[in-house]
Write a protein that holds these residues in place. Structure first.
Motif, PDB file in Angstrom:
ATOM      1  N   ALA A 110     -47.851 -43.485  87.095  1.00 51.75           N
ATOM      2  CA  ALA A 110     -47.873 -43.297  85.640  1.00 51.75           C
ATOM      3  C   ALA A 110     -47.284 -44.510  84.916  1.00 51.75           C
ATOM      4  O   ALA A 110     -47.660 -44.803  83.780  1.00 51.75           O
ATOM      5  N   LYS A 111     -46.375 -45.219  85.578  1.00 54.63           N
ATOM      6  CA  LYS A 111     -45.694 -46.359  84.967  1.00 54.63           C
ATOM      7  C   LYS A 111     -46.326 -47.703  85.322  1.00 54.63           C
ATOM      8  O   LYS A 111     -46.250 -48.648  84.540  1.00 54.63           O
ATOM      9  N   GLU A 112     -46.886 -47.806  86.522  1.00 54.41           N
ATOM     10  CA  GLU A 112     -47.390 -49.083  87.029  1.00 54.41           C
ATOM     11  C   GLU A 112     -48.880 -49.010  87.325  1.00 54.41           C
ATOM     12  O   GLU A 112     -49.388 -47.965  87.729  1.00 54.41           O
ATOM     13  N   ASN A 113     -49.550 -50.120  87.162  1.00 57.49           N
ATOM     14  CA  ASN A 113     -50.976 -50.220  87.463  1.00 57.49           C
ATOM     15  C   ASN A 113     -51.137 -50.564  88.947  1.00 57.49           C
ATOM     16  O   ASN A 113     -50.846 -51.693  89.353  1.00 57.49           O
ATOM     17  N   VAL A 114     -51.585 -49.607  89.734  1.00 55.66           N
ATOM     18  CA  VAL A 114     -51.756 -49.793  91.183  1.00 55.66           C
ATOM     19  C   VAL A 114     -53.240 -49.640  91.502  1.00 55.66           C
ATOM     20  O   VAL A 114     -53.861 -48.640  91.149  1.00 55.66           O
ATOM     21  N   ALA A 115     -53.796 -50.644  92.182  1.00 55.96           N
ATOM     22  CA  ALA A 115     -55.223 -50.642  92.498  1.00 55.96           C
ATOM     23  C   ALA A 115     -55.520 -50.040  93.858  1.00 55.96           C
ATOM     24  O   ALA A 115     -56.595 -49.497  94.078  1.00 55.96           O
ATOM     25  N   LYS A 116     -54.558 -50.167  94.772  1.00 56.04           N
ATOM     26  CA  LYS A 116     -54.820 -49.764  96.148  1.00 56.04           C
ATOM     27  C   LYS A 116     -53.518 -49.366  96.818  1.00 56.04           C
ATOM     28  O   LYS A 116     -52.462 -49.925  96.525  1.00 56.04           O
ATOM     29  N   VAL A 117     -53.628 -48.408  97.743  1.00 62.03           N
ATOM     30  CA  VAL A 117     -52.476 -47.983  98.531  1.00 62.03           C
ATOM     31  C   VAL A 117     -52.821 -48.176 100.002  1.00 62.03           C
ATOM     32  O   VAL A 117     -53.893 -47.779 100.463  1.00 62.03           O
ATOM     33  N   LEU A 118     -51.900 -48.804 100.716  1.00 67.19           N
ATOM     34  CA  LEU A 118     -52.031 -48.972 102.160  1.00 67.19           C
ATOM     35  C   LEU A 118     -51.123 -47.960 102.832  1.00 67.19           C
ATOM     36  O   LEU A 118     -49.965 -47.812 102.429  1.00 67.19           O
ATOM     37  N   ILE A 119     -51.645 -47.277 103.824  1.00 63.49           N
ATOM     38  CA  ILE A 119     -50.827 -46.350 104.600  1.00 63.49           C
ATOM     39  C   ILE A 119     -50.919 -46.776 106.054  1.00 63.49           C
ATOM     40  O   ILE A 119     -52.016 -46.989 106.585  1.00 63.49           O
ATOM     41  N   GLY A 120     -49.755 -46.891 106.676  1.00 59.33           N
ATOM     42  CA  GLY A 120     -49.704 -47.321 108.060  1.00 59.33           C
ATOM     43  C   GLY A 120     -50.422 -46.368 108.993  1.00 59.33           C
ATOM     44  O   GLY A 120     -50.389 -45.159 108.823  1.00 59.33           O
ATOM     45  N   GLU A 121     -51.091 -46.975 109.975  1.00 51.21           N
ATOM     46  CA  GLU A 121     -51.791 -46.212 111.001  1.00 51.21           C
ATOM     47  C   GLU A 121     -51.110 -46.520 112.332  1.00 51.21           C
ATOM     48  O   GLU A 121     -51.266 -47.612 112.867  1.00 51.21           O
ATOM     49  N   PRO A 122     -50.340 -45.554 112.841  1.00 51.14           N
ATOM     50  CA  PRO A 122     -49.585 -45.815 114.067  1.00 51.14           C
ATOM     51  C   PRO A 122     -50.486 -45.792 115.301  1.00 51.14           C
ATOM     52  O   PRO A 122     -51.248 -44.849 115.508  1.00 51.14           O
ATOM     53  N   LYS A 123     -50.388 -46.847 116.082  1.00 45.49           N
ATOM     54  CA  LYS A 123     -51.189 -46.951 117.301  1.00 45.49           C
ATOM     55  C   LYS A 123     -50.302 -47.380 118.463  1.00 45.49           C
ATOM     56  O   LYS A 123     -49.299 -48.054 118.269  1.00 45.49           O
ATOM     57  N   MET A 175     -57.626 -42.882  93.807  1.00 48.33           N
ATOM     58  CA  MET A 175     -56.918 -44.064  94.311  1.00 48.33           C
ATOM     59  C   MET A 175     -57.596 -44.605  95.570  1.00 48.33           C
ATOM     60  O   MET A 175     -57.937 -43.852  96.476  1.00 48.33           O
ATOM     61  N   VAL A 176     -57.774 -45.910  95.603  1.00 43.57           N
ATOM     62  CA  VAL A 176     -58.322 -46.560  96.792  1.00 43.57           C
ATOM     63  C   VAL A 176     -57.244 -46.523  97.873  1.00 43.57           C
ATOM     64  O   VAL A 176     -56.099 -46.919  97.635  1.00 43.57           O
ATOM     65  N   LEU A 177     -57.619 -46.044  99.047  1.00 47.73           N
ATOM     66  CA  LEU A 177     -56.682 -45.906 100.162  1.00 47.73           C
ATOM     67  C   LEU A 177     -57.219 -46.682 101.350  1.00 47.73           C
ATOM     68  O   LEU A 177     -58.405 -46.594 101.679  1.00 47.73           O
ATOM     69  N   GLU A 178     -56.358 -47.459 101.960  1.00 44.24           N
ATOM     70  CA  GLU A 178     -56.749 -48.205 103.150  1.00 44.24           C
ATOM     71  C   GLU A 178     -55.699 -47.999 104.232  1.00 44.24           C
ATOM     72  O   GLU A 178     -54.502 -48.079 103.957  1.00 44.24           O
ATOM     73  N   ARG A 179     -56.153 -47.726 105.426  1.00 45.55           N
ATOM     74  CA  ARG A 179     -55.240 -47.582 106.564  1.00 45.55           C
ATOM     75  C   ARG A 179     -55.069 -48.947 107.227  1.00 45.55           C
ATOM     76  O   ARG A 179     -56.027 -49.694 107.378  1.00 45.55           O
ATOM     77  N   VAL A 180     -53.835 -49.273 107.600  1.00 45.65           N
ATOM     78  CA  VAL A 180     -53.550 -50.549 108.246  1.00 45.65           C
ATOM     79  C   VAL A 180     -52.697 -50.322 109.486  1.00 45.65           C
ATOM     80  O   VAL A 180     -51.865 -49.422 109.532  1.00 45.65           O
ATOM     81  N   ASP A 181     -52.928 -51.147 110.480  1.00 42.20           N
ATOM     82  CA  ASP A 181     -52.199 -51.071 111.737  1.00 42.20           C
ATOM     83  C   ASP A 181     -50.718 -51.364 111.474  1.00 42.20           C
ATOM     84  O   ASP A 181     -50.379 -52.371 110.865  1.00 42.20           O
ATOM     85  N   GLU A 182     -49.860 -50.469 111.931  1.00 41.22           N
ATOM     86  CA  GLU A 182     -48.431 -50.677 111.704  1.00 41.22           C
ATOM     87  C   GLU A 182     -47.661 -50.946 112.996  1.00 41.22           C
ATOM     88  O   GLU A 182     -46.438 -50.875 113.022  1.00 41.22           O
ATOM     89  N   ARG A 183     -48.395 -51.282 114.067  1.00 42.47           N
ATOM     90  CA  ARG A 183     -47.700 -51.600 115.320  1.00 42.47           C
ATOM     91  C   ARG A 183     -46.714 -52.734 115.111  1.00 42.47           C
ATOM     92  O   ARG A 183     -47.009 -53.706 114.417  1.00 42.47           O
ATOM     93  N   PHE A 184     -45.573 -52.597 115.697  1.00 41.03           N
ATOM     94  CA  PHE A 184     -44.507 -53.608 115.718  1.00 41.03           C
ATOM     95  C   PHE A 184     -43.770 -53.797 114.407  1.00 41.03           C
ATOM     96  O   PHE A 184     -42.842 -54.589 114.343  1.00 41.03           O
ATOM     97  N   THR A 185     -44.152 -53.096 113.333  1.00 37.07           N
ATOM     98  CA  THR A 185     -43.467 -53.368 112.061  1.00 37.07           C
ATOM     99  C   THR A 185     -41.992 -52.998 112.109  1.00 37.07           C
ATOM    100  O   THR A 185     -41.170 -53.711 111.546  1.00 37.07           O
ATOM    101  N   SER A 186     -41.636 -51.905 112.798  1.00 34.91           N
ATOM    102  CA  SER A 186     -40.216 -51.535 112.882  1.00 34.91           C
ATOM    103  C   SER A 186     -39.433 -52.559 113.685  1.00 34.91           C
ATOM    104  O   SER A 186     -38.317 -52.935 113.306  1.00 34.91           O
ATOM    105  N   LYS A 187     -40.011 -53.044 114.779  1.00 34.20           N
ATOM    106  CA  LYS A 187     -39.336 -54.075 115.579  1.00 34.20           C
ATOM    107  C   LYS A 187     -39.211 -55.370 114.782  1.00 34.20           C
ATOM    108  O   LYS A 187     -38.176 -56.038 114.815  1.00 34.20           O
ATOM    109  N   MET A 188     -40.266 -55.717 114.052  1.00 32.85           N
ATOM    110  CA  MET A 188     -40.213 -56.920 113.233  1.00 32.85           C
ATOM    111  C   MET A 188     -39.192 -56.764 112.111  1.00 32.85           C
ATOM    112  O   MET A 188     -38.490 -57.718 111.771  1.00 32.85           O
ATOM    113  N   ALA A 189     -39.101 -55.570 111.544  1.00 36.14           N
ATOM    114  CA  ALA A 189     -38.124 -55.320 110.485  1.00 36.14           C
ATOM    115  C   ALA A 189     -36.706 -55.493 111.016  1.00 36.14           C
ATOM    116  O   ALA A 189     -35.861 -56.121 110.368  1.00 36.14           O
ATOM    117  N   PHE A 190     -36.452 -54.947 112.202  1.00 33.88           N
ATOM    118  CA  PHE A 190     -35.121 -55.067 112.796  1.00 33.88           C
ATOM    119  C   PHE A 190     -34.800 -56.534 113.072  1.00 33.88           C
ATOM    120  O   PHE A 190     -33.694 -57.003 112.787  1.00 33.88           O
TER     121      PHE A 190
END
Length: 138
Positions: free
Chosen positions: A46-59, A86-101
């Protein structure tokens, strides 16, 4: 230009990252309790203009869905119901937690700070989004 938002959905917490208006830089937005995601997004959209949302796809390493996949699939159904336009796209989220750490270590955070799981979730969403932006440019 509208923003792109990334969601690292988890059983307890959900990390959220968003781009700047030019869709160049991904920044961590917040980490929230997973049961509040839809309400949070309604307010944010409601406050921000968002064109697309990515949701992690755990593999898993072999490309098969991980054990958390059914949880995230259930969230995707709720998301599509709440935000059908809303445009929704799934993206591979492998290794993101390890990379974050590793990012936390590289940035010099103390051990106590690195135990902050909410921060890991937010950084994971940011990494997922920045990776998407990098691939989009080429």
């Amino acid at each position: 230009m509208p923003r792109i938002l990334a969601i690292d959905y988890g059983m307890k917490r959900t990390g959220i990252a968003v781009t700047d208006d030019l869709q160049i830089i991904a920044s961590g937005l917040t980490t929230i309790p997973s049961e509040t995601v839809i309400t949070f997004l309604k307010d944010y959209f409601a406050k921000e203009n968002v064109a697309k949302v990515l949701i992690g796809e755990p593999k898993q390493m072999n490309g098969q869905p991980s054990e958390s996949a059914p949880l995230i699939e259930a969230f995707v159904v709720k998301f599509k119901s709440a935000f059908p336009e809303m445009v929704l796209e799934r993206v591979d989220e492998r290794f993101t937690s390890k990379m974050a750490f590793q990012t936390m270590i590289d940035s010099g955070l103390k051990k106590k700070q690195r135990q902050n799981k909410a921060l890991i979730d937010e950084i994971s969403a940011t990494i997922m989004l920045q990776d998407y932006l990098s691939r989009k440019m080429f």
